[in-house]
Design a protein around this motif. Sequence first.
Motif, PDB file in Angstrom:
ATOM      1  N   PRO A   1       0.817  -1.216   0.000  1.00 22.44           N
ATOM      2  CA  PRO A   1       0.000   0.000   0.000  1.00 22.44           C
ATOM      3  C   PRO A   1       0.853   1.271   0.000  1.00 22.44           C
ATOM      4  CG  PRO A   1       0.065  -0.946   2.184  1.00 22.44           C
ATOM      5  CD  PRO A   1       0.788  -1.908   1.290  1.00 22.44           C
ATOM      6  N   ASN A   2       0.204   2.405  -0.147  1.00 23.06           N
ATOM      7  CA  ASN A   2       0.895   3.695  -0.070  1.00 23.06           C
ATOM      8  C   ASN A   2       1.651   3.814   1.237  1.00 23.06           C
ATOM      9  OD1 ASN A   2      -1.938   4.831  -1.652  1.00 23.06           O
ATOM     10  ND2 ASN A   2       0.075   5.311  -2.457  1.00 23.06           N
ATOM     11  N   GLY A   3       2.848   4.319   1.160  1.00 22.64           N
ATOM     12  CA  GLY A   3       3.616   4.582   2.368  1.00 22.64           C
ATOM     13  C   GLY A   3       4.242   3.337   2.976  1.00 22.64           C
ATOM     14  N   ALA A   4       4.189   2.208   2.281  1.00 21.32           N
ATOM     15  CA  ALA A   4       4.743   0.967   2.826  1.00 21.32           C
ATOM     16  C   ALA A   4       6.265   1.026   2.891  1.00 21.32           C
ATOM     17  CB  ALA A   4       4.311  -0.211   1.965  1.00 21.32           C
ATOM     18  N   GLY A   5       6.861   1.810   2.003  1.00 17.52           N
ATOM     19  CA  GLY A   5       8.316   1.892   1.967  1.00 17.52           C
ATOM     20  C   GLY A   5       8.904   1.330   0.683  1.00 17.52           C
ATOM     21  N   LYS A   6       8.070   1.154  -0.332  1.00 15.77           N
ATOM     22  CA  LYS A   6       8.548   0.575  -1.598  1.00 15.77           C
ATOM     23  C   LYS A   6       9.592   1.477  -2.256  1.00 15.77           C
ATOM     24  CE  LYS A   6       4.374   0.495  -3.432  1.00 15.77           C
ATOM     25  NZ  LYS A   6       3.614   1.173  -2.374  1.00 15.77           N
ATOM     26  N   SER A   7       9.246   2.761  -2.368  1.00 14.51           N
ATOM     27  CA  SER A   7      10.207   3.686  -2.990  1.00 14.51           C
ATOM     28  C   SER A   7      11.446   3.835  -2.120  1.00 14.51           C
ATOM     29  CB  SER A   7       9.564   5.051  -3.202  1.00 14.51           C
ATOM     30  OG  SER A   7       8.451   4.933  -4.051  1.00 14.51           O
ATOM     31  N   THR A   8      11.228   3.818  -0.804  1.00 16.30           N
ATOM     32  CA  THR A   8      12.352   3.921   0.120  1.00 16.30           C
ATOM     33  C   THR A   8      13.331   2.768  -0.103  1.00 16.30           C
ATOM     34  OG1 THR A   8      10.890   4.978   1.713  1.00 16.30           O
ATOM     35  CG2 THR A   8      12.967   4.097   2.558  1.00 16.30           C
ATOM     36  N   LEU A   9      12.769   1.575  -0.352  1.00 15.48           N
ATOM     37  CA  LEU A   9      13.620   0.417  -0.608  1.00 15.48           C
ATOM     38  C   LEU A   9      14.505   0.664  -1.837  1.00 15.48           C
ATOM     39  CD1 LEU A   9      14.465  -2.562  -0.262  1.00 15.48           C
ATOM     40  CD2 LEU A   9      12.432  -3.212  -1.597  1.00 15.48           C
ATOM     41  N   LEU A  10      13.912   1.144  -2.939  1.00 18.54           N
ATOM     42  CA  LEU A  10      14.704   1.383  -4.145  1.00 18.54           C
ATOM     43  C   LEU A  10      15.737   2.488  -3.913  1.00 18.54           C
ATOM     44  CD1 LEU A  10      12.273   1.011  -7.181  1.00 18.54           C
ATOM     45  CD2 LEU A  10      13.427  -0.706  -5.803  1.00 18.54           C
ATOM     46  N   ARG A  11      15.315   3.551  -3.201  1.00 16.20           N
ATOM     47  CA  ARG A  11      16.252   4.647  -2.931  1.00 16.20           C
ATOM     48  C   ARG A  11      17.432   4.165  -2.086  1.00 16.20           C
ATOM     49  NH1 ARG A  11      11.448   8.014  -1.072  1.00 16.20           N
ATOM     50  NH2 ARG A  11      10.496   8.630  -3.046  1.00 16.20           N
ATOM     51  N   THR A  12      17.165   3.206  -1.208  1.00 15.59           N
ATOM     52  CA  THR A  12      18.251   2.701  -0.376  1.00 15.59           C
ATOM     53  C   THR A  12      19.208   1.847  -1.204  1.00 15.59           C
ATOM     54  OG1 THR A  12      16.695   2.665   1.464  1.00 15.59           O
ATOM     55  CG2 THR A  12      18.785   1.532   1.790  1.00 15.59           C
TER      56      THR A  12
ATOM     57  N   ASP B   1      10.224   2.058 -10.499  1.00 14.62           N
ATOM     58  CA  ASP B   1       9.298   2.476  -9.444  1.00 14.62           C
ATOM     59  C   ASP B   1       7.989   2.950 -10.071  1.00 14.62           C
ATOM     60  OD1 ASP B   1       8.015   3.328  -7.163  1.00 14.62           O
ATOM     61  OD2 ASP B   1       9.791   4.321  -6.317  1.00 14.62           O
ATOM     62  N   GLU B   2       6.963   2.134  -9.934  1.00 15.96           N
ATOM     63  CA  GLU B   2       5.614   2.442 -10.422  1.00 15.96           C
ATOM     64  C   GLU B   2       5.583   2.908 -11.879  1.00 15.96           C
ATOM     65  OE1 GLU B   2       2.749   3.123  -8.010  1.00 15.96           O
ATOM     66  OE2 GLU B   2       3.819   3.186  -6.103  1.00 15.96           O
ATOM     67  N   PRO B   3       5.998   2.027 -12.794  1.00 19.31           N
ATOM     68  CA  PRO B   3       5.983   2.424 -14.206  1.00 19.31           C
ATOM     69  C   PRO B   3       4.580   2.695 -14.752  1.00 19.31           C
ATOM     70  CG  PRO B   3       6.532   0.091 -13.962  1.00 19.31           C
ATOM     71  CD  PRO B   3       6.556   0.683 -12.601  1.00 19.31           C
TER      72      PRO B   3
ATOM     73  N   GLU C   1       5.201  -1.789  -7.684  1.00 17.05           N
ATOM     74  CA  GLU C   1       3.928  -1.413  -8.308  1.00 17.05           C
ATOM     75  C   GLU C   1       2.788  -1.367  -7.301  1.00 17.05           C
ATOM     76  OE1 GLU C   1       3.441  -0.109 -12.200  1.00 17.05           O
ATOM     77  OE2 GLU C   1       1.974  -0.445 -10.623  1.00 17.05           O
ATOM     78  N   GLN C   2       1.866  -0.443  -7.548  1.00 17.50           N
ATOM     79  CA  GLN C   2       0.611  -0.463  -6.800  1.00 17.50           C
ATOM     80  C   GLN C   2      -0.414  -1.291  -7.542  1.00 17.50           C
ATOM     81  OE1 GLN C   2      -1.190   2.504  -4.703  1.00 17.50           O
ATOM     82  NE2 GLN C   2       0.550   3.906  -4.697  1.00 17.50           N
ATOM     83  N   ASN C   3      -0.233  -1.347  -8.857  1.00 22.38           N
ATOM     84  CA  ASN C   3      -1.101  -2.165  -9.681  1.00 22.38           C
ATOM     85  C   ASN C   3      -0.681  -3.626  -9.498  1.00 22.38           C
ATOM     86  OD1 ASN C   3      -2.519  -3.441 -11.709  1.00 22.38           O
ATOM     87  ND2 ASN C   3      -2.263  -1.724 -13.145  1.00 22.38           N
TER      88      ASN C   3
HETATM   89  N1  LIG Z   1      11.750  12.545   1.900  1.00 24.40           N
HETATM   90  C1  LIG Z   1      11.113  11.978   2.940  1.00 24.40           C
HETATM   91  N2  LIG Z   1      11.319  12.460   4.185  1.00 24.40           N
HETATM   92  C2  LIG Z   1      10.684  11.890   5.246  1.00 24.40           C
HETATM   93  N3  LIG Z   1       9.854  10.858   5.151  1.00 24.40           N
HETATM   94  C3  LIG Z   1       9.615  10.340   3.936  1.00 24.40           C
HETATM   95  C4  LIG Z   1      10.228  10.876   2.770  1.00 24.40           C
HETATM   96  N4  LIG Z   1       9.810  10.168   1.709  1.00 24.40           N
HETATM   97  C5  LIG Z   1       8.972   9.232   2.190  1.00 24.40           C
HETATM   98  N5  LIG Z   1       8.848   9.328   3.533  1.00 24.40           N
HETATM   99  C6  LIG Z   1       8.041   8.465   4.394  1.00 24.40           C
HETATM  100  O1  LIG Z   1       8.493   7.143   4.301  1.00 24.40           O
HETATM  101  C7  LIG Z   1       7.413   6.235   4.300  1.00 24.40           C
HETATM  102  C8  LIG Z   1       7.519   5.327   3.084  1.00 24.40           C
HETATM  103  O2  LIG Z   1       7.439   6.112   1.891  1.00 24.40           O
HETATM  104  P1  LIG Z   1       7.654   5.514   0.462  1.00 24.40           P
HETATM  105  O3  LIG Z   1       7.682   6.649  -0.489  1.00 24.40           O
HETATM  106  O4  LIG Z   1       8.799   4.606   0.478  1.00 24.40           O
HETATM  107  O5  LIG Z   1       6.298   4.700   0.260  1.00 24.40           O
HETATM  108  P2  LIG Z   1       5.792   3.905  -0.998  1.00 24.40           P
HETATM  109  O6  LIG Z   1       5.583   2.515  -0.563  1.00 24.40           O
HETATM  110  O7  LIG Z   1       6.685   4.135  -2.145  1.00 24.40           O
HETATM  111  O8  LIG Z   1       4.381   4.594  -1.239  1.00 24.40           O
HETATM  112  P3  LIG Z   1       3.646   4.980  -2.602  1.00 24.40           P
HETATM  113  O9  LIG Z   1       2.981   3.758  -3.073  1.00 24.40           O
HETATM  114  O10 LIG Z   1       2.669   6.006  -2.182  1.00 24.40           O
HETATM  115  O11 LIG Z   1       4.670   5.500  -3.544  1.00 24.40           O
HETATM  116  C9  LIG Z   1       6.154   7.068   4.298  1.00 24.40           C
HETATM  117  O12 LIG Z   1       5.645   7.062   5.601  1.00 24.40           O
HETATM  118  C10 LIG Z   1       6.615   8.431   3.916  1.00 24.40           C
HETATM  119  O13 LIG Z   1       5.848   9.418   4.578  1.00 24.40           O
END
Ligand SMILES: Nc1ncnc2c1ncn2[C@@H]1O[C@H](COP(=O)(O)OP(=O)(O)OP(=O)(O)O)[C@@H](O)[C@H]1O
Lengths: 234, 302
Positions: A35-46, A159-161, A191-193
């Motif tokens: 779901p939104n905010g799960a940390g998917k993008s955070t994982l790729l950024r890491t 990330d979410e193509p 993906e969210q889809n």
């Molecule tokens: N630049 C940032 N600074 C602080 N917190 C952040 C930042 N970017 C994301 N977060 C937090 O990290 C958590 C995970 O965000 P992330 O973007 O990884 O989610 P996601 O799974 O990719 O969601 P989505 O499907 O909406 O893209 C969220 O609670 C978000 O608020």
Amino acid sequence: MLEIHNLSSGYDNIPVLKSLSLKIDTGNLTAVIGPNGAGKSTLLRTISGLLSVSDGSIMMDGIDITKLRPDEIVGLGIIHVPEGRMILSRLTVRENLIMGSFQRKDNFQINKDFDKVLSMFPILGDRLTQLGGTLSGGEQQMLAIGRGLMAKPKLLMLDEPSLGIAPIVVEQIFNMIKQIQNEGVTILMVEQNAAKALNAASSAYVLELGEIKASGSAKSLLLDDGIKKTYLGL
Amino acid sequence: MLVLEYAISGLLFGATYSLVAIGFTLIFGVLNRFNIAHGATLMVAAFGGATISILFGGKDSYIILIAAFFSATLIGAIVGLIVRQIAFAPLKGGSELSPFVTSAAMALILEELFVNLTQSVSIYSMEVTEFPSPLENLVFFLGEIYIRGAYLVIFLMALIIMGILHWWLHHTKSGLAIRCVEENPTAAWLMGINGNRVEIIVFAVASAIAGAAGCLISVAYGTVTPFLGSNLLLVSFVVLVLAGIGSVRGAMICGLLVGIIETVTAGLISAQTKEAVLFIILFTVLLVKPQGIFATSATERD
Ligand SMILES: Nc1ncnc2c1ncn2[C@@H]1O[C@H](COP(=O)(O)OP(=O)(O)OP(=O)(O)O)[C@@H](O)[C@H]1O
Ligand SMILES: [Mg+2]
């Protein structure tokens, strides 16, 4: 190819990923859904080195990349096509593509890859001198993937193509992703889809609140009742 | 006819304003921070050039003049890197305002240093130090119009520098990398561009251009003072605001424009009114088009 072990990371003082482990096999298409905010993008950024790791390790083909800079990680063939695409709006389409190959020196091969990207996404060929910022959302996504391919990726992270793109174009982009995989590029897709992602992937992870909730072959997850209910709306 | 003569002088001399403003805007574009020591860098480089010219008899020698020019350019780059190391690098990730203060402090320190040097070193003089050059007495006539050779030379040099810069930023991978970092540092890192290295390159190049400009300006003046830089910094602020902050092409054109306005006002009215007129024009532009003449929109910038 990529092995993540007990990884924790996040933003300044906000931890997001909590002791997450994950494995990507060479040649596979691995999906991460959640779901939104799960940390998917955070994982790729890491993985791509934009965020620093607070604990755990990331190994690429036996090389520890946990502490490397993003440009060094690109040098190892890990290419991240980010959420929101990040097309350079003041550079032309051609310049965007060429800059994808920034670190490469094999000019002959670069030109061949350039032609290949244009044959995959012919619409980009018609837009070469146009500024990146003037492309439509779908075209920008194609340019972002094309730019990633210009780096000659071993592991391509998408990330979410499908985000914000019309269904027919999504179809086209997913076909291209399959084709890229068939040519030997390992793919990690967020993906969210979930339905589309699980149908394209061979294995998948479900990420919730920074933790892996489920994992396995994409087929088995498609049949899982809990996942059907939460992610596939069935 | 006189107006035309002033306008041509202004245009020629304005090219140096373009150079100063371009360096300033390049650093701003990549770091999102103003380098207040940009003017002081220019001044130090100009003193470097003047020193070579004084020591080696630059009054009659074009070779010495060329040596002075390249030394000033090199000194500019070195001082710029020192400024980055001291005033910018340690404050990474901090407030946007802190390097403003630290670079302003460096500017003051450098100015004060050169005020002291001009008092204590015998080849310099306390008020204005001479920058001898063979261009001093060179003049051309274009029909009735009188053109100083020094102005023509600085104009040509400035055009060459801007031409090279433009080519670099648009047709080489390392130059395009600068524009990538300028627009989106995160995207640049993901494309394999080392943002820290780009920062260093930009500081070196922008400051080298400032050094070149400092040398050209003081050759045109025939003199150099410790306050050369702070005056020029003010002018390049005006150029930048007119152009729209971050636009390299705008900075080129507006530099020329400011040169013309200045020289024509100074010639027709008086030297004292030139700044007043400049600021009146600045305010008018800001009222009509607050984002600057050349900053049409985010996608069209440059
Ligand atoms: N630049 C940032 N600074 C602080 N917190 C952040 C930042 N970017 C994301 N977060 C937090 O990290 C958590 C995970 O965000 P992330 O973007 O990884 O989610 P996601 O799974 O990719 O969601 P989505 O499907 O909406 O893209 C969220 O609670 C978000 O608020
Ligand atoms: Mg996301």
